[in-house]
Write a protein that holds these residues in place. Structure first.
Motif, mmCIF file in Angstrom:
data_model
loop_
_atom_site.group_PDB
_atom_site.id
_atom_site.type_symbol
_atom_site.label_atom_id
_atom_site.label_comp_id
_atom_site.label_asym_id
_atom_site.label_seq_id
_atom_site.Cartn_x
_atom_site.Cartn_y
_atom_site.Cartn_z
ATOM 1 N N LEU A 136 0.861 -1.177 0.000
ATOM 2 C CA LEU A 136 0.000 0.000 0.000
ATOM 3 C C LEU A 136 0.898 1.227 0.000
ATOM 4 O O LEU A 136 1.798 1.342 0.828
ATOM 5 N N ALA A 137 0.663 2.140 -0.944
ATOM 6 C CA ALA A 137 1.465 3.366 -1.039
ATOM 7 C C ALA A 137 0.543 4.571 -0.928
ATOM 8 O O ALA A 137 -0.493 4.631 -1.581
ATOM 9 N N SER A 138 0.949 5.533 -0.108
ATOM 10 C CA SER A 138 0.154 6.737 0.071
ATOM 11 C C SER A 138 0.853 7.987 -0.442
ATOM 12 O O SER A 138 0.295 9.075 -0.386
ATOM 13 N N GLY A 139 2.085 7.841 -0.902
ATOM 14 C CA GLY A 139 2.879 8.999 -1.304
ATOM 15 C C GLY A 139 3.887 9.350 -0.228
ATOM 16 O O GLY A 139 4.984 9.801 -0.527
ATOM 17 N N THR A 140 3.528 9.125 1.040
ATOM 18 C CA THR A 140 4.450 9.373 2.141
ATOM 19 C C THR A 140 4.836 8.093 2.866
ATOM 20 O O THR A 140 5.793 8.086 3.626
ATOM 21 N N ALA A 141 4.095 7.020 2.645
ATOM 22 C CA ALA A 141 4.375 5.757 3.334
ATOM 23 C C ALA A 141 4.246 4.587 2.371
ATOM 24 O O ALA A 141 3.498 4.643 1.396
ATOM 25 N N LEU A 142 4.993 3.522 2.694
ATOM 26 C CA LEU A 142 4.886 2.270 1.961
ATOM 27 C C LEU A 142 4.673 1.179 3.008
ATOM 28 O O LEU A 142 5.506 0.997 3.897
ATOM 29 N N ALA A 143 3.538 0.497 2.916
ATOM 30 C CA ALA A 143 3.207 -0.558 3.873
ATOM 31 C C ALA A 143 3.211 -1.905 3.163
ATOM 32 O O ALA A 143 2.808 -2.006 2.010
ATOM 33 N N VAL A 144 3.654 -2.941 3.880
ATOM 34 C CA VAL A 144 3.696 -4.302 3.352
ATOM 35 C C VAL A 144 2.968 -5.210 4.339
ATOM 36 O O VAL A 144 3.221 -5.154 5.542
ATOM 37 N N ALA A 145 2.069 -6.054 3.816
ATOM 38 C CA ALA A 145 1.401 -7.081 4.612
ATOM 39 C C ALA A 145 1.631 -8.406 3.891
ATOM 40 O O ALA A 145 1.285 -8.540 2.722
ATOM 41 N N THR A 146 2.228 -9.369 4.596
ATOM 42 C CA THR A 146 2.599 -10.637 3.981
ATOM 43 C C THR A 146 1.606 -11.725 4.357
ATOM 44 O O THR A 146 1.310 -11.922 5.533
ATOM 45 N N GLU A 147 1.112 -12.436 3.348
ATOM 46 C CA GLU A 147 0.193 -13.554 3.560
ATOM 47 C C GLU A 147 0.955 -14.878 3.611
ATOM 48 O O GLU A 147 0.633 -15.751 4.409
ATOM 49 N N ALA A 148 1.932 -15.051 2.726
ATOM 50 C CA ALA A 148 2.740 -16.272 2.695
ATOM 51 C C ALA A 148 4.159 -15.908 2.271
ATOM 52 O O ALA A 148 4.359 -14.983 1.489
ATOM 53 N N GLY A 149 5.130 -16.639 2.796
ATOM 54 C CA GLY A 149 6.518 -16.353 2.469
ATOM 55 C C GLY A 149 7.082 -15.243 3.335
ATOM 56 O O GLY A 149 6.533 -14.928 4.392
ATOM 57 N N VAL A 150 8.158 -14.644 2.862
ATOM 58 C CA VAL A 150 8.822 -13.558 3.581
ATOM 59 C C VAL A 150 9.137 -12.446 2.603
ATOM 60 O O VAL A 150 9.636 -12.692 1.507
ATOM 61 N N VAL A 151 8.837 -11.206 3.002
ATOM 62 C CA VAL A 151 9.148 -10.028 2.200
ATOM 63 C C VAL A 151 10.155 -9.195 2.984
ATOM 64 O O VAL A 151 9.968 -8.945 4.173
ATOM 65 N N ARG A 152 11.200 -8.782 2.312
ATOM 66 C CA ARG A 152 12.221 -7.936 2.954
ATOM 67 C C ARG A 152 11.893 -6.484 2.629
ATOM 68 O O ARG A 152 11.915 -6.075 1.473
ATOM 69 N N LEU A 153 11.578 -5.705 3.654
ATOM 70 C CA LEU A 153 11.271 -4.278 3.498
ATOM 71 C C LEU A 153 12.518 -3.492 3.891
ATOM 72 O O LEU A 153 12.973 -3.563 5.032
ATOM 73 N N GLN A 154 13.059 -2.754 2.926
ATOM 74 C CA GLN A 154 14.253 -1.950 3.159
ATOM 75 C C GLN A 154 13.896 -0.484 3.059
ATOM 76 O O GLN A 154 13.202 -0.060 2.130
ATOM 77 N N SER A 155 14.360 0.268 4.029
ATOM 78 C CA SER A 155 14.098 1.694 4.049
ATOM 79 C C SER A 155 15.239 2.369 4.793
ATOM 80 O O SER A 155 15.623 1.925 5.873
ATOM 81 N N GLY A 156 15.764 3.414 4.204
ATOM 82 C CA GLY A 156 16.938 4.039 4.801
ATOM 83 C C GLY A 156 18.069 3.036 4.791
ATOM 84 O O GLY A 156 18.277 2.328 3.815
ATOM 85 N N ASP A 157 18.785 2.923 5.894
ATOM 86 C CA ASP A 157 19.903 1.982 5.969
ATOM 87 C C ASP A 157 19.527 0.700 6.715
ATOM 88 O O ASP A 157 20.393 -0.059 7.113
ATOM 89 N N ARG A 158 18.217 0.449 6.893
ATOM 90 C CA ARG A 158 17.786 -0.735 7.628
ATOM 91 C C ARG A 158 16.847 -1.586 6.790
ATOM 92 O O ARG A 158 16.192 -1.093 5.883
ATOM 93 N N ALA A 159 16.796 -2.856 7.128
ATOM 94 C CA ALA A 159 15.894 -3.787 6.450
ATOM 95 C C ALA A 159 15.218 -4.654 7.510
ATOM 96 O O ALA A 159 15.811 -4.952 8.553
ATOM 97 N N PHE A 160 13.989 -5.060 7.211
ATOM 98 C CA PHE A 160 13.206 -5.864 8.133
ATOM 99 C C PHE A 160 12.507 -6.954 7.339
ATOM 100 O O PHE A 160 11.970 -6.683 6.269
#
Length: 175
Positions: A136-160
């Motif tokens: 989901l993108a709003s222009g100021t935020a990017l959100a991730v919701a995972t149903e199956a598997g793993v998604v790596r969200l990287q922002s700035g110098d960190r990843a989750f």
């Protein structure tokens, strides 16, 4: 690094070799409501079966949606009021940029190909090798919701790593 695979005889038609070297393309599978793509500075309607090129931008109006495919293992569904740009399609990566709205991704194992969905400015990046997730993108935020598997969200110098059943959000590219 380039790798060529030669199949058949030396007398093979060169056009068939060139066609085999072209990576999978993004194809429109379903369209509901008003869905357009930007070409040559203008917007034109999108039809089922059309191929999207690198740097094509797709937008859906309110109440509209589109389903896209990249090969036989990756599906992407853009919901209403979404704007999405195809940035790269190779054997190794399918890279898209979402300016606004929501897209659902079902990316099954496809060799080493990963799917990458970036924020409009490219400062937040969701990457997966095999997963079902929504962005989901709003222009100021990017959100991730995972149903199956793993998604790596990287922002700035960190990843989750966003595992199945979890969600995470990045604001303005900040960690």
């Amino acid at each position: 690094l380039g790798v060529k695979r030669w199949v058949g005889s030396a007398e093979m038609d060169p056009t068939s070799v060139a066609a085999a070297a072209i990576p999978d393309r993004v194809q429109v599978l379903e369209v509901e409501g008003q869905v357009e793509r930007e070409r040559a500075g203008g917007w034109e309607p999108v039809a089922i079966g059309q191929l999207l090129r690198v740097d094509d931008t797709l937008r859906t109006s309110s109440g509209a949606g589109a389903t896209l495919a990249n090969g036989g293992r990756s599906r992407l569904a853009g919901s209403d009021s979404t704007q999405l740009t195809v940035h790269e399609v190779t054997a190794a990566m399918q890279r898209l940029r979402i300016a606004r709205g929501r897209t659902s991704v079902d990316h099954q194992p496809d060799g080493s190909r990963v799917v990458v969905v970036e924020s409009e400015r490219g400062d937040s990046i969701a990457r997966a090798g095999a997963a079902r997730f929504s962005v989901l993108a709003s222009g100021t935020a990017l959100a991730v919701a995972t149903e199956a598997g793993v998604v790596r969200l990287q922002s700035g110098d960190r990843a989750f790593e966003v595992a199945a059943g979890r969600r995470s959000v990045s604001f303005r590219g900040q960690p």
